[in-house]
Design a protein around this motif. Structure first.
Motif, PDB file in Angstrom:
ATOM      1  N   GLY A   1       6.471  -7.641   6.372  1.00  0.00           N
ATOM      2  CA  GLY A   1       7.259  -7.125   7.484  1.00  0.00           C
ATOM      3  C   GLY A   1       8.011  -5.861   7.116  1.00  0.00           C
TER       4      GLY A   1
ATOM      5  N   ILE B   1       1.889  -6.501   3.213  1.00  0.00           N
ATOM      6  CA  ILE B   1       3.184  -6.337   3.851  1.00  0.00           C
ATOM      7  C   ILE B   1       3.485  -7.520   4.758  1.00  0.00           C
ATOM      8  CG2 ILE B   1       4.553  -4.903   5.419  1.00  0.00           C
ATOM      9  CD1 ILE B   1       3.013  -2.481   4.401  1.00  0.00           C
TER      10      ILE B   1
ATOM     11  N   LYS C   1      10.913  -2.669   3.533  1.00  0.00           N
ATOM     12  CA  LYS C   1       9.575  -3.279   3.502  1.00  0.00           C
ATOM     13  C   LYS C   1       9.626  -4.530   2.634  1.00  0.00           C
ATOM     14  CE  LYS C   1       6.560  -1.319   0.815  1.00  0.00           C
ATOM     15  NZ  LYS C   1       5.595  -0.325   0.298  1.00  0.00           N
TER      16      LYS C   1
ATOM     17  N   GLU D   1       2.160   4.908  10.305  1.00  0.00           N
ATOM     18  CA  GLU D   1       1.856   4.490   8.933  1.00  0.00           C
ATOM     19  C   GLU D   1       0.524   5.067   8.476  1.00  0.00           C
ATOM     20  OE1 GLU D   1       3.846   0.289   8.131  1.00  0.00           O
ATOM     21  OE2 GLU D   1       2.408   0.181   9.762  1.00  0.00           O
TER      22      GLU D   1
ATOM     23  N   MET E   1       0.195 -15.322  10.708  1.00  0.00           N
ATOM     24  CA  MET E   1      -0.309 -14.276   9.813  1.00  0.00           C
ATOM     25  C   MET E   1      -1.411 -14.819   8.922  1.00  0.00           C
ATOM     26  SD  MET E   1       3.215 -12.319   8.677  1.00  0.00           S
ATOM     27  CE  MET E   1       2.341 -11.281   7.507  1.00  0.00           C
TER      28      MET E   1
ATOM     29  N   TYR F   1      -3.670  -4.777  15.262  1.00  0.00           N
ATOM     30  CA  TYR F   1      -2.649  -3.848  14.767  1.00  0.00           C
ATOM     31  C   TYR F   1      -2.481  -2.681  15.742  1.00  0.00           C
ATOM     32  CZ  TYR F   1      -0.234  -0.384  11.943  1.00  0.00           C
ATOM     33  OH  TYR F   1       0.667   0.549  11.505  1.00  0.00           O
TER      34      TYR F   1
ATOM     35  N   SER G   1      -2.403  -2.634   4.142  1.00  0.00           N
ATOM     36  CA  SER G   1      -1.482  -3.644   3.607  1.00  0.00           C
ATOM     37  C   SER G   1      -1.084  -4.653   4.673  1.00  0.00           C
ATOM     38  CB  SER G   1      -0.230  -2.964   3.035  1.00  0.00           C
ATOM     39  OG  SER G   1      -0.563  -2.155   1.928  1.00  0.00           O
ATOM     40  N   HIS G   2      -0.971  -4.175   5.912  1.00  0.00           N
ATOM     41  CA  HIS G   2      -0.637  -5.075   7.011  1.00  0.00           C
ATOM     42  C   HIS G   2      -1.809  -5.987   7.368  1.00  0.00           C
ATOM     43  CE1 HIS G   2       3.328  -3.778   8.359  1.00  0.00           C
ATOM     44  NE2 HIS G   2       2.957  -2.518   8.197  1.00  0.00           N
ATOM     45  N   THR G   3      -3.022  -5.482   7.227  1.00  0.00           N
ATOM     46  CA  THR G   3      -4.192  -6.194   7.743  1.00  0.00           C
ATOM     47  C   THR G   3      -5.054  -6.818   6.654  1.00  0.00           C
ATOM     48  OG1 THR G   3      -5.402  -4.077   7.802  1.00  0.00           O
ATOM     49  CG2 THR G   3      -4.308  -4.770   9.831  1.00  0.00           C
TER      50      THR G   3
ATOM     51  N   GLN H   1      -1.168   1.924   4.290  1.00  0.00           N
ATOM     52  CA  GLN H   1      -0.132   0.993   4.765  1.00  0.00           C
ATOM     53  C   GLN H   1      -0.685   0.053   5.837  1.00  0.00           C
ATOM     54  OE1 GLN H   1       2.636   4.106   5.824  1.00  0.00           O
ATOM     55  NE2 GLN H   1       3.984   3.625   4.097  1.00  0.00           N
TER      56      GLN H   1
ATOM     57  N   CYS I   1       7.175  -7.369   0.931  1.00  0.00           N
ATOM     58  CA  CYS I   1       5.751  -7.489   0.631  1.00  0.00           C
ATOM     59  C   CYS I   1       5.499  -8.340  -0.606  1.00  0.00           C
ATOM     60  CB  CYS I   1       5.136  -6.106   0.436  1.00  0.00           C
ATOM     61  SG  CYS I   1       5.833  -5.194  -0.981  1.00  0.00           S
TER      62      CYS I   1
END
Length: 221
Positions: A72, A70, A58, A171, A140, A156, A178-180, A175, A60
């Motif tokens: 990737g 995050i 990961k 996830e 992003m 997502y 964290s991506h969004t 998590q 971040c």
């Protein structure tokens, strides 16, 4: 995954000859990490070429409040921390192993620099790879500044489902947050709102997609 096989998947190395890839593979050493173990932290000096051979990593950024964004999740055949490798600076983000048996190929900066001098085609591939990465980061940034949280979560879900009608969210909601660019509570609330609107059904971590078109419309803003 074997070293040469992994190197063949790295964006800026995949067009090299088998002989050159074998030379790079032989120039490196392997390191092993357990889940949660730190590969490097933001501002750390570059460790060299890092390629995932097994497991997952990961990448971040962590803010002052301890929230992470995050950038990737990298799997076998991906390189980590390329920016520091090519500009000579420190890492702009942190990296952590996310699986128990995570294995990386490491080629130190001096050795990799020597390889680049002998094989200038590596630099040509690197320019293209960094441009692609910059385009991805711009997208992003656009998504996190111009799109609503609802749109980011819809996008997502579409990525996670990969066109499937039924799939499992691998996830946690934290998590996904964290991506969004949001928090666990907002993710949970948004998923249930999408369910109430008839776009999907949730059963634990299993998602049944009922209306791909409507979700795509939300994701596209």
């Amino acid at each position: 995954m074997q070293r040469v096989e992994a190197l063949q998947r790295v964006l800026f190395l995949k067009n090299l000859s088998k002989e050159t890839l074998l030379e790079i593979a032989c120039a490196g050493t392997e390191r092993r990490f357990t889940a949660g173990e730190t590969l490097f932290c933001e501002t750390d000096p570059c460790l060299g070429l890092l390629v995932v051979l097994e497991g997952a990593v990961k990448v971040c950024r962590i803010d002052r409040r301890g929230r992470e964004f995050i950038l990737g999740i990298e799997r076998p055949g991906a390189s980590i921390g390329d920016l520091a490798l090519f500009d000579g600076g420190n890492y702009p983000a942190s990296a952590f192993a996310t699986q128990e048996k995570t294995r990386l190929l490491t080629v130190t900066p001096p050795v990799f620099a020597s390889l680049m001098r002998r094989h200038p085609e590596i630099a040509t591939g690197a320019v293209r790879a960094l441009a692609i990465q910059q385009r991805r980061l711009v997208e992003m940034l656009k998504a996190n500044t111009l799109q609503t949280v609802r749109a980011r979560i819809a996008a997502y879900l579409l990525r996670a489902g990969e066109g499937q009608t039924i799939f499992t969210l691998m996830e946690t909601n934290a998590q996904i947050g964290s991506h969004t660019g949001t928090v666990r509570e907002v993710v949970s609330r948004t998923l249930h709102l999408l369910e109430d609107e008839g776009m999907l059904q949730l059963k634990g971590r299993t998602v049944l997609m009922l209306d791909h078109t409507a979700l795509r419309r939300i994701a596209d803003g």
